[in-house]
Design a protein around this motif. Structure first.
Motif, mmCIF file in Angstrom:
data_model
loop_
_atom_site.group_PDB
_atom_site.id
_atom_site.type_symbol
_atom_site.label_atom_id
_atom_site.label_comp_id
_atom_site.label_asym_id
_atom_site.label_seq_id
_atom_site.Cartn_x
_atom_site.Cartn_y
_atom_site.Cartn_z
ATOM 1 N N SER A 128 0.812 -1.219 0.000
ATOM 2 C CA SER A 128 0.000 0.000 0.000
ATOM 3 C C SER A 128 0.843 1.265 0.000
ATOM 4 N N GLY A 129 2.050 1.193 0.547
ATOM 5 C CA GLY A 129 2.919 2.369 0.607
ATOM 6 C C GLY A 129 3.528 2.759 -0.722
ATOM 7 N N GLY A 130 3.436 1.877 -1.711
ATOM 8 C CA GLY A 130 3.915 2.214 -3.046
ATOM 9 C C GLY A 130 5.397 2.030 -3.274
ATOM 10 N N ARG A 131 6.099 1.408 -2.340
ATOM 11 C CA ARG A 131 7.532 1.179 -2.535
ATOM 12 C C ARG A 131 7.785 -0.235 -3.022
ATOM 13 N N LEU A 132 8.755 -0.360 -3.886
ATOM 14 C CA LEU A 132 9.195 -1.668 -4.340
ATOM 15 C C LEU A 132 10.159 -2.205 -3.293
ATOM 16 N N VAL A 133 9.834 -3.368 -2.744
ATOM 17 C CA VAL A 133 10.644 -3.936 -1.669
ATOM 18 C C VAL A 133 10.955 -5.402 -1.962
ATOM 19 N N GLU A 134 11.918 -5.927 -1.216
ATOM 20 C CA GLU A 134 12.214 -7.350 -1.232
ATOM 21 C C GLU A 134 11.649 -7.926 0.055
ATOM 22 N N VAL A 135 10.833 -8.971 -0.052
ATOM 23 C CA VAL A 135 10.250 -9.612 1.126
ATOM 24 C C VAL A 135 10.536 -11.106 1.088
ATOM 25 N N HIS A 136 10.591 -11.698 2.265
ATOM 26 C CA HIS A 136 10.852 -13.126 2.343
ATOM 27 C C HIS A 136 9.642 -13.899 1.839
ATOM 28 N N ARG A 137 9.904 -14.881 1.017
ATOM 29 C CA ARG A 137 8.844 -15.672 0.388
ATOM 30 C C ARG A 137 7.978 -16.392 1.426
ATOM 31 N N ALA A 138 8.538 -16.713 2.598
ATOM 32 C CA ALA A 138 7.773 -17.433 3.628
ATOM 33 C C ALA A 138 6.551 -16.639 4.080
ATOM 34 N N ARG A 139 6.658 -15.309 4.151
ATOM 35 C CA ARG A 139 5.504 -14.483 4.548
ATOM 36 C C ARG A 139 4.427 -14.517 3.475
ATOM 37 N N ILE A 140 4.854 -14.483 2.226
ATOM 38 C CA ILE A 140 3.900 -14.577 1.116
ATOM 39 C C ILE A 140 3.233 -15.947 1.152
ATOM 40 N N ASP A 141 4.039 -16.975 1.369
ATOM 41 C CA ASP A 141 3.505 -18.342 1.421
ATOM 42 C C ASP A 141 2.477 -18.505 2.534
ATOM 43 N N ALA A 142 2.680 -17.828 3.669
ATOM 44 C CA ALA A 142 1.719 -17.902 4.779
ATOM 45 C C ALA A 142 0.371 -17.305 4.361
ATOM 46 N N ILE A 143 0.409 -16.205 3.645
ATOM 47 C CA ILE A 143 -0.825 -15.582 3.160
ATOM 48 C C ILE A 143 -1.502 -16.493 2.139
ATOM 49 N N VAL A 144 -0.719 -17.013 1.203
ATOM 50 C CA VAL A 144 -1.268 -17.899 0.174
ATOM 51 C C VAL A 144 -1.873 -19.141 0.824
ATOM 52 N N HIS A 145 -1.209 -19.679 1.837
ATOM 53 C CA HIS A 145 -1.727 -20.852 2.543
ATOM 54 C C HIS A 145 -3.091 -20.540 3.170
ATOM 55 N N SER A 146 -3.205 -19.391 3.827
ATOM 56 C CA SER A 146 -4.481 -18.989 4.433
ATOM 57 C C SER A 146 -5.577 -18.872 3.383
ATOM 58 N N ILE A 147 -5.246 -18.273 2.263
ATOM 59 C CA ILE A 147 -6.230 -18.091 1.191
ATOM 60 C C ILE A 147 -6.617 -19.440 0.597
ATOM 61 N N ASN A 148 -5.624 -20.294 0.351
ATOM 62 C CA ASN A 148 -5.913 -21.619 -0.218
ATOM 63 C C ASN A 148 -6.765 -22.460 0.720
ATOM 64 N N GLU A 149 -6.505 -22.364 2.019
ATOM 65 C CA GLU A 149 -7.339 -23.087 2.992
ATOM 66 C C GLU A 149 -8.781 -22.613 2.902
ATOM 67 N N PHE A 150 -8.966 -21.311 2.819
ATOM 68 C CA PHE A 150 -10.318 -20.778 2.705
ATOM 69 C C PHE A 150 -10.988 -21.245 1.420
ATOM 70 N N LEU A 151 -10.266 -21.150 0.311
ATOM 71 C CA LEU A 151 -10.867 -21.526 -0.971
ATOM 72 C C LEU A 151 -11.180 -23.016 -1.045
ATOM 73 N N ALA A 152 -10.441 -23.826 -0.290
ATOM 74 C CA ALA A 152 -10.658 -25.271 -0.305
ATOM 75 C C ALA A 152 -11.843 -25.686 0.571
ATOM 76 N N THR A 153 -12.275 -24.828 1.505
ATOM 77 C CA THR A 153 -13.388 -25.176 2.374
ATOM 78 C C THR A 153 -14.700 -24.917 1.657
ATOM 79 N N ARG A 154 -15.691 -25.654 2.066
ATOM 80 C CA ARG A 154 -17.021 -25.462 1.477
ATOM 81 C C ARG A 154 -17.650 -24.198 2.029
ATOM 82 N N ALA A 155 -18.418 -23.553 1.209
ATOM 83 C CA ALA A 155 -19.104 -22.330 1.642
ATOM 84 C C ALA A 155 -20.080 -22.642 2.754
ATOM 85 N N PRO A 156 -20.191 -21.743 3.764
ATOM 86 C CA PRO A 156 -21.133 -21.988 4.869
ATOM 87 C C PRO A 156 -22.570 -21.926 4.416
#
Length: 127
Positions: A99-127
């Protein structure tokens, strides 16, 4: 993938009004939203590269591998993350723009944690 999360106004259900509106449309539990926002907010840059340059293709930001946008109930953008290419000389790091608009280098593990959370949600059945 592009993931869009939005707070819906005047909702009183279990989700506290949070919904994923893309790539699917369904409610999110507050704990899921909290996890995504915590991971976005607590992400630390390994290095700040620059303000986003005109030619973002060399960093993979022009076609991000992941794009997350979170909106509040009033439509204001609360958070954004674009994930680009791997950093050539830093194994485990990727380029990202938040959101700050800067190009940065971030550790892939943090991205993977977000992707994992999203994938878990998408894999669950809708309530």
């Amino acid at each position: 993938p592009v993931v869009v999360v939005q707070k819906q106004p005047n909702q009183r259900d279990r989700s506290e009004g949070w919904r994923v509106v893309a790539p699917v449309d369904r409610s999110l539990q507050l704990l899921q939203v909290t996890g995504i926002l915590w991971n976005l907010g607590s992400m630390k840059a390994g290095a700040i590269v620059t303000q986003v340059p005109r030619n973002v293709s060399q960093f993979g930001i022009d076609e991000p591998s992941l794009k997350i946008v979170v909106f509040g109930a009033n439509g204001d953008e609360l958070a954004r993350l674009l994930v680009g290419a791997a950093v050539a000389d830093k194994p485990g790091y990727v380029y990202a723009v938040g959101s700050g608009g800067r190009l940065v280098e971030v550790h892939r593990a943090r991205i993977d944690a977000i992707v994992h959370s999203i994938n878990e949600f998408l894999a669950t059945r809708a309530p």
